[in-house]
Design a protein around this motif. Structure first.
Motif, PDB file in Angstrom:
ATOM      1  N   LEU A 270       0.796  -1.213   0.000  1.00  0.00           N
ATOM      2  CA  LEU A 270       0.000   0.000   0.000  1.00  0.00           C
ATOM      3  C   LEU A 270       0.836   1.274   0.000  1.00  0.00           C
ATOM      4  O   LEU A 270       0.301   2.365  -0.217  1.00  0.00           O
ATOM      5  N   ALA A 271       2.134   1.143   0.241  1.00  0.00           N
ATOM      6  CA  ALA A 271       3.006   2.319   0.341  1.00  0.00           C
ATOM      7  C   ALA A 271       2.957   3.229  -0.885  1.00  0.00           C
ATOM      8  O   ALA A 271       2.917   4.451  -0.737  1.00  0.00           O
ATOM      9  N   PRO A 272       2.958   2.697  -2.116  1.00  0.00           N
ATOM     10  CA  PRO A 272       2.876   3.597  -3.274  1.00  0.00           C
ATOM     11  C   PRO A 272       1.608   4.436  -3.282  1.00  0.00           C
ATOM     12  O   PRO A 272       1.643   5.614  -3.642  1.00  0.00           O
ATOM     13  N   ASP A 273       0.485   3.871  -2.867  1.00  0.00           N
ATOM     14  CA  ASP A 273      -0.759   4.631  -2.801  1.00  0.00           C
ATOM     15  C   ASP A 273      -0.650   5.755  -1.775  1.00  0.00           C
ATOM     16  O   ASP A 273      -1.114   6.880  -2.001  1.00  0.00           O
ATOM     17  N   LEU A 274      -0.055   5.452  -0.640  1.00  0.00           N
ATOM     18  CA  LEU A 274       0.127   6.480   0.375  1.00  0.00           C
ATOM     19  C   LEU A 274       1.036   7.586  -0.148  1.00  0.00           C
ATOM     20  O   LEU A 274       0.816   8.766   0.137  1.00  0.00           O
ATOM     21  N   GLY A 275       2.036   7.198  -0.927  1.00  0.00           N
ATOM     22  CA  GLY A 275       2.919   8.192  -1.535  1.00  0.00           C
ATOM     23  C   GLY A 275       2.181   9.105  -2.491  1.00  0.00           C
ATOM     24  O   GLY A 275       2.485  10.312  -2.574  1.00  0.00           O
ATOM     25  N   HIS A 276       1.206   8.555  -3.215  1.00  0.00           N
ATOM     26  CA  HIS A 276       0.403   9.391  -4.114  1.00  0.00           C
ATOM     27  C   HIS A 276      -0.392  10.429  -3.329  1.00  0.00           C
ATOM     28  O   HIS A 276      -0.518  11.582  -3.749  1.00  0.00           O
ATOM     29  N   ILE A 277      -0.915  10.034  -2.169  1.00  0.00           N
ATOM     30  CA  ILE A 277      -1.663  10.986  -1.348  1.00  0.00           C
ATOM     31  C   ILE A 277      -0.740  12.086  -0.845  1.00  0.00           C
ATOM     32  O   ILE A 277      -1.113  13.264  -0.812  1.00  0.00           O
ATOM     33  N   VAL A 278       0.466  11.724  -0.461  1.00  0.00           N
ATOM     34  CA  VAL A 278       1.451  12.740  -0.054  1.00  0.00           C
ATOM     35  C   VAL A 278       1.643  13.760  -1.170  1.00  0.00           C
ATOM     36  O   VAL A 278       1.656  14.979  -0.931  1.00  0.00           O
ATOM     37  N   ASP A 279       1.768  13.280  -2.395  1.00  0.00           N
ATOM     38  CA  ASP A 279       1.921  14.184  -3.537  1.00  0.00           C
ATOM     39  C   ASP A 279       0.702  15.086  -3.704  1.00  0.00           C
ATOM     40  O   ASP A 279       0.828  16.275  -3.992  1.00  0.00           O
ATOM     41  N   HIS A 280      -0.491  14.521  -3.520  1.00  0.00           N
ATOM     42  CA  HIS A 280      -1.720  15.294  -3.685  1.00  0.00           C
ATOM     43  C   HIS A 280      -1.844  16.389  -2.621  1.00  0.00           C
ATOM     44  O   HIS A 280      -2.540  17.386  -2.826  1.00  0.00           O
ATOM     45  N   LEU A 281      -1.188  16.177  -1.483  1.00  0.00           N
ATOM     46  CA  LEU A 281      -1.246  17.136  -0.377  1.00  0.00           C
ATOM     47  C   LEU A 281      -0.154  18.200  -0.448  1.00  0.00           C
ATOM     48  O   LEU A 281      -0.125  19.111   0.400  1.00  0.00           O
ATOM     49  N   SER A 282       0.723  18.119  -1.413  1.00  0.00           N
ATOM     50  CA  SER A 282       1.955  18.916  -1.424  1.00  0.00           C
ATOM     51  C   SER A 282       1.736  20.423  -1.464  1.00  0.00           C
ATOM     52  O   SER A 282       2.597  21.190  -1.026  1.00  0.00           O
ATOM     53  N   LYS A 283       0.602  20.874  -1.958  1.00  0.00           N
ATOM     54  CA  LYS A 283       0.369  22.316  -2.092  1.00  0.00           C
ATOM     55  C   LYS A 283      -0.472  22.893  -0.956  1.00  0.00           C
ATOM     56  O   LYS A 283      -0.869  24.054  -0.997  1.00  0.00           O
ATOM     57  N   LEU A 284      -0.721  22.081   0.055  1.00  0.00           N
ATOM     58  CA  LEU A 284      -1.498  22.520   1.210  1.00  0.00           C
ATOM     59  C   LEU A 284      -0.595  22.854   2.392  1.00  0.00           C
ATOM     60  O   LEU A 284       0.516  22.333   2.519  1.00  0.00           O
ATOM     61  N   ARG A 285      -1.094  23.734   3.246  1.00  0.00           N
ATOM     62  CA  ARG A 285      -0.400  24.002   4.508  1.00  0.00           C
ATOM     63  C   ARG A 285      -0.900  22.978   5.512  1.00  0.00           C
ATOM     64  O   ARG A 285      -1.984  23.125   6.097  1.00  0.00           O
ATOM     65  N   LEU A 286      -0.145  21.940   5.700  1.00  0.00           N
ATOM     66  CA  LEU A 286      -0.589  20.784   6.470  1.00  0.00           C
ATOM     67  C   LEU A 286      -0.379  20.978   7.967  1.00  0.00           C
ATOM     68  O   LEU A 286       0.530  21.709   8.387  1.00  0.00           O
ATOM     69  N   PRO A 287      -1.152  20.299   8.793  1.00  0.00           N
ATOM     70  CA  PRO A 287      -0.997  20.410  10.244  1.00  0.00           C
ATOM     71  C   PRO A 287       0.222  19.664  10.774  1.00  0.00           C
ATOM     72  O   PRO A 287       0.578  19.807  11.946  1.00  0.00           O
ATOM     73  N   GLY A 288       0.841  18.832   9.944  1.00  0.00           N
ATOM     74  CA  GLY A 288       1.993  18.061  10.387  1.00  0.00           C
ATOM     75  C   GLY A 288       2.761  17.496   9.211  1.00  0.00           C
ATOM     76  O   GLY A 288       2.614  17.954   8.075  1.00  0.00           O
TER      77      GLY A 288
END
Length: 257
Positions: free
Chosen positions: A186-204
């Motif tokens: 499942l790690a590659p899928d989680l990596g895709h989500i990380v990419d999708h979040l890259s332009k947000l100001r994340l809480p962590g």
């Protein structure tokens, strides 16, 4: 596809008319193997009288096709057994009996029950990869529509494959080795989500935020798509309402626009 976080083709050479019978060289319309030196000898054949082994084109491919079919039947049978008795209670003999196969045939395709479940997970991931190529797949989670696409895709997969999703959770609870293997797949899928979040100001940390996104979706689907855990809402929660509610929750929590 962002799947639950708590927890590929063979062909064969057949007859020109498309039938699956092996082709024999010889008289047209005849299925007798041809040996050189008989009346059907053609120009360029070896010397008359020298016997040649019959050439069975497509036999290897046919065996592969049959093996793939047996593997698919075993997986389908396993899902039916998991639905009746649960993954943990299912035995390999139950699966082979359901498939109408000898127990020994199971081990020609899967080393264990866990290996079969791993193959089912691989099928789900392949389905998710295919769906990601469809129109509407947004990759910037500042956009609510991009989040909604992922929520709707996971909800649909979970609804169609709920038995496998539950089995994955159960297997991960009792086997750390399986849980680790699932995380790796499942790690590659989680990596895709990380990419999708890259332009947000994340809480962590981006990976932590991605895992929170995945766990929220999977936990929500697990709760509301299971009769055993679904709260008594007093009415039916429609797919549209579920998807819209979760999308709004995630979009707001992530600080999207």
């Amino acid at each position: 596809m962002e799947t639950e976080r708590p927890v590929t083709r063979q062909g064969f050479h057949g007859n020109p008319d498309g039938s699956e019978q092996p082709r024999f060289h010889g008289d047209p319309g005849s299925q007798e193997p041809r040996f050189h030196g008989d009346a059907t000898r053609e120009e360029g054949d070896p010397d008359p009288g020298v016997r040649e082994e019959p050439r069975f084109h497509g036999q290897v491919g046919l065996r592969k096709l049959q093996a793939a079919q047996t593997g698919a039947e075993l997986k389908a049978a396993a899902i039916r057994v998991f639905e009746r008795v649960g993954y943990l209670n299912a035995k390999i003999t139950d699966i082979t009996a359901e498939a109408g196969r000898a127990t020994g045939s199971f081990y020609k395709h899967f080393a264990s029950k866990e290996a079969l479940l791993e193959a089912l997970l691989a099928d789900l991931l392949a389905e998710g990869d295919a769906s990601a190529e469809l129109p509407g797949h947004g990759t910037d989670f500042r956009d609510r529509d991009a989040i909604r696409w992922h929520v709707a895709a996971f909800w649909s997969v979970y609804r169609r494959h709920r038995v496998v999703m539950v089995a994955l959770q159960q297997a991960a609870l009792v086997s750390e080795a399986f849980a680790q293997r699932s995380r790796e797949m499942l790690a590659p899928d989680l990596g895709h989500i990380v990419d999708h979040l890259s332009k947000l100001r994340l809480p962590g940390d981006p990976l932590v935020s991605a895992s929170l996104f995945a766990v929220t979706i999977s936990g929500f689907a697990s709760t509301w798509l299971s009769e055993a855990s679904r709260p008594d809402l007093g009415r039916t929660l429609t797919d549209e309402e579920a998807i819209e509610t979760l999308t709004t929750f995630l979009h707001g929590g992530l600080g999207g626009r």
